[in-house]
Design a protein around this motif. Structure first.
Motif, PDB file in Angstrom:
ATOM      1  N   HIS A  19      -5.504  15.898   3.283  1.00  0.00           N
ATOM      2  CA  HIS A  19      -6.075  14.563   3.075  1.00  0.00           C
ATOM      3  C   HIS A  19      -4.978  13.565   2.735  1.00  0.00           C
ATOM      4  O   HIS A  19      -4.103  13.848   1.907  1.00  0.00           O
ATOM      5  CB  HIS A  19      -7.113  14.572   1.952  1.00  0.00           C
ATOM      6  N   LEU A  20      -5.049  12.398   3.365  1.00  0.00           N
ATOM      7  CA  LEU A  20      -4.167  11.285   3.034  1.00  0.00           C
ATOM      8  C   LEU A  20      -5.004  10.222   2.339  1.00  0.00           C
ATOM      9  O   LEU A  20      -6.148   9.979   2.723  1.00  0.00           O
ATOM     10  CB  LEU A  20      -3.546  10.684   4.292  1.00  0.00           C
ATOM     11  N   LEU A  21      -4.406   9.593   1.342  1.00  0.00           N
ATOM     12  CA  LEU A  21      -5.098   8.537   0.603  1.00  0.00           C
ATOM     13  C   LEU A  21      -4.148   7.353   0.450  1.00  0.00           C
ATOM     14  O   LEU A  21      -2.997   7.523   0.040  1.00  0.00           O
ATOM     15  CB  LEU A  21      -5.538   9.044  -0.776  1.00  0.00           C
ATOM     16  N   ALA A  22      -4.635   6.176   0.812  1.00  0.00           N
ATOM     17  CA  ALA A  22      -3.871   4.941   0.646  1.00  0.00           C
ATOM     18  C   ALA A  22      -4.422   4.192  -0.554  1.00  0.00           C
ATOM     19  O   ALA A  22      -5.634   4.016  -0.679  1.00  0.00           O
ATOM     20  CB  ALA A  22      -3.982   4.087   1.906  1.00  0.00           C
TER      21      ALA A  22
ATOM     22  N   MET B 289       0.846  -1.191   0.000  1.00  0.00           N
ATOM     23  CA  MET B 289       0.000   0.000   0.000  1.00  0.00           C
ATOM     24  C   MET B 289       0.885   1.246   0.000  1.00  0.00           C
ATOM     25  O   MET B 289       1.918   1.270   0.649  1.00  0.00           O
ATOM     26  CB  MET B 289      -0.867   0.043   1.254  1.00  0.00           C
ATOM     27  N   MET B 290       0.428   2.239  -0.702  1.00  0.00           N
ATOM     28  CA  MET B 290       1.118   3.520  -0.723  1.00  0.00           C
ATOM     29  C   MET B 290       0.196   4.578  -0.141  1.00  0.00           C
ATOM     30  O   MET B 290      -0.978   4.657  -0.518  1.00  0.00           O
ATOM     31  CB  MET B 290       1.509   3.895  -2.151  1.00  0.00           C
ATOM     32  N   ILE B 291       0.716   5.366   0.804  1.00  0.00           N
ATOM     33  CA  ILE B 291      -0.046   6.455   1.415  1.00  0.00           C
ATOM     34  C   ILE B 291       0.594   7.761   1.001  1.00  0.00           C
ATOM     35  O   ILE B 291       1.808   7.939   1.120  1.00  0.00           O
ATOM     36  CB  ILE B 291      -0.064   6.342   2.951  1.00  0.00           C
ATOM     37  N   GLU B 292      -0.240   8.686   0.520  1.00  0.00           N
ATOM     38  CA  GLU B 292       0.286   9.977   0.085  1.00  0.00           C
ATOM     39  C   GLU B 292      -0.717  11.085   0.350  1.00  0.00           C
ATOM     40  O   GLU B 292      -1.911  10.833   0.520  1.00  0.00           O
ATOM     41  CB  GLU B 292       0.637   9.922  -1.403  1.00  0.00           C
ATOM     42  N   LEU B 293      -0.191  12.319   0.377  1.00  0.00           N
ATOM     43  CA  LEU B 293      -1.073  13.478   0.427  1.00  0.00           C
ATOM     44  C   LEU B 293      -1.821  13.527  -0.889  1.00  0.00           C
ATOM     45  O   LEU B 293      -1.278  13.155  -1.930  1.00  0.00           O
ATOM     46  CB  LEU B 293      -0.250  14.757   0.600  1.00  0.00           C
ATOM     47  N   THR B 294      -3.065  13.970  -0.845  1.00  0.00           N
ATOM     48  CA  THR B 294      -3.853  13.978  -2.073  1.00  0.00           C
ATOM     49  C   THR B 294      -4.781  15.177  -2.141  1.00  0.00           C
ATOM     50  O   THR B 294      -5.206  15.711  -1.122  1.00  0.00           O
ATOM     51  CB  THR B 294      -4.680  12.678  -2.195  1.00  0.00           C
ATOM     52  N   ASP B 295      -5.062  15.582  -3.364  1.00  0.00           N
ATOM     53  CA  ASP B 295      -6.115  16.562  -3.651  1.00  0.00           C
ATOM     54  C   ASP B 295      -7.362  15.856  -4.174  1.00  0.00           C
ATOM     55  O   ASP B 295      -8.348  16.499  -4.511  1.00  0.00           O
ATOM     56  CB  ASP B 295      -5.642  17.578  -4.698  1.00  0.00           C
ATOM     57  N   ASP B 296      -7.303  14.530  -4.253  1.00  0.00           N
ATOM     58  CA  ASP B 296      -8.420  13.737  -4.775  1.00  0.00           C
ATOM     59  C   ASP B 296      -9.456  13.524  -3.663  1.00  0.00           C
ATOM     60  O   ASP B 296      -9.609  12.427  -3.135  1.00  0.00           O
ATOM     61  CB  ASP B 296      -7.915  12.400  -5.317  1.00  0.00           C
ATOM     62  N   ILE B 297     -10.127  14.605  -3.318  1.00  0.00           N
ATOM     63  CA  ILE B 297     -11.100  14.547  -2.226  1.00  0.00           C
ATOM     64  C   ILE B 297     -12.252  13.606  -2.573  1.00  0.00           C
ATOM     65  O   ILE B 297     -12.802  12.944  -1.698  1.00  0.00           O
ATOM     66  CB  ILE B 297     -11.603  15.967  -1.864  1.00  0.00           C
TER      67      ILE B 297
END
Length: 140
Positions: A41-44, A1-9
């Protein structure tokens, strides 16, 4: 799994809708609020790029708040929830002036957050029809 900051709300909201609204019965009006626009927002994502978990971070007066932590059923039990908490803590601790972390925990997962140094405070309260308690961790 990769966790990153996102703008994909939208991807984050889709996970939150699945977990909180559909599975747990939280009213949509309580889950979706106006704080998302100003949040971190963080998205995995899994190895195929599918969104599997999310967390929302807010900052107010030296306190970093971790909230809206949600993991989709296929990723539960994999350590993704713990990875999201660690990533959330790392992001907030890297911001200048943050001296405390806070979250609102569903009471049945308090022991999970205690593993990260959070302590429950105050009375139990209802949030979205689910019992919660506030938890904090001082960074000083």
């Amino acid at each position: 799994m990769m966790i990153e900051l996102t703008d994909d709300i939208d991807a984050c909201l889709a996970i939150r809708r699945e977990v909180f609204i559909d599975e747990q019965g939280v009213p949509e009006a309580e889950e979706i609020d106006d704080l998302d626009a100003g949040a971190i927002h963080l998205l995995a994502r899994d190895d195929q790029g599918r969104p599997m978990g999310t967390a929302r971070l807010l900052v107010l007066d030296g306190t970093g708040k971790i909230g809206r932590v949600a993991v989709r059923k296929p990723a539960r039990g994999t350590g993704l929830g713990a990875a999201l908490i660690r990533a959330s803590m790392d992001e907030l601790c890297a911001l200048p002036g943050i001296t405390r972390l806070k979250l609102s925990a569903q009471t049945h997962v308090i022991p999970f957050y205690e593993r990260f140094g959070f302590t429950a405070h105050g009375p139990e309260y209802d949030d979205g029809g689910i019992p919660h308690r506030d938890m904090t961790r001082d960074l000083t």
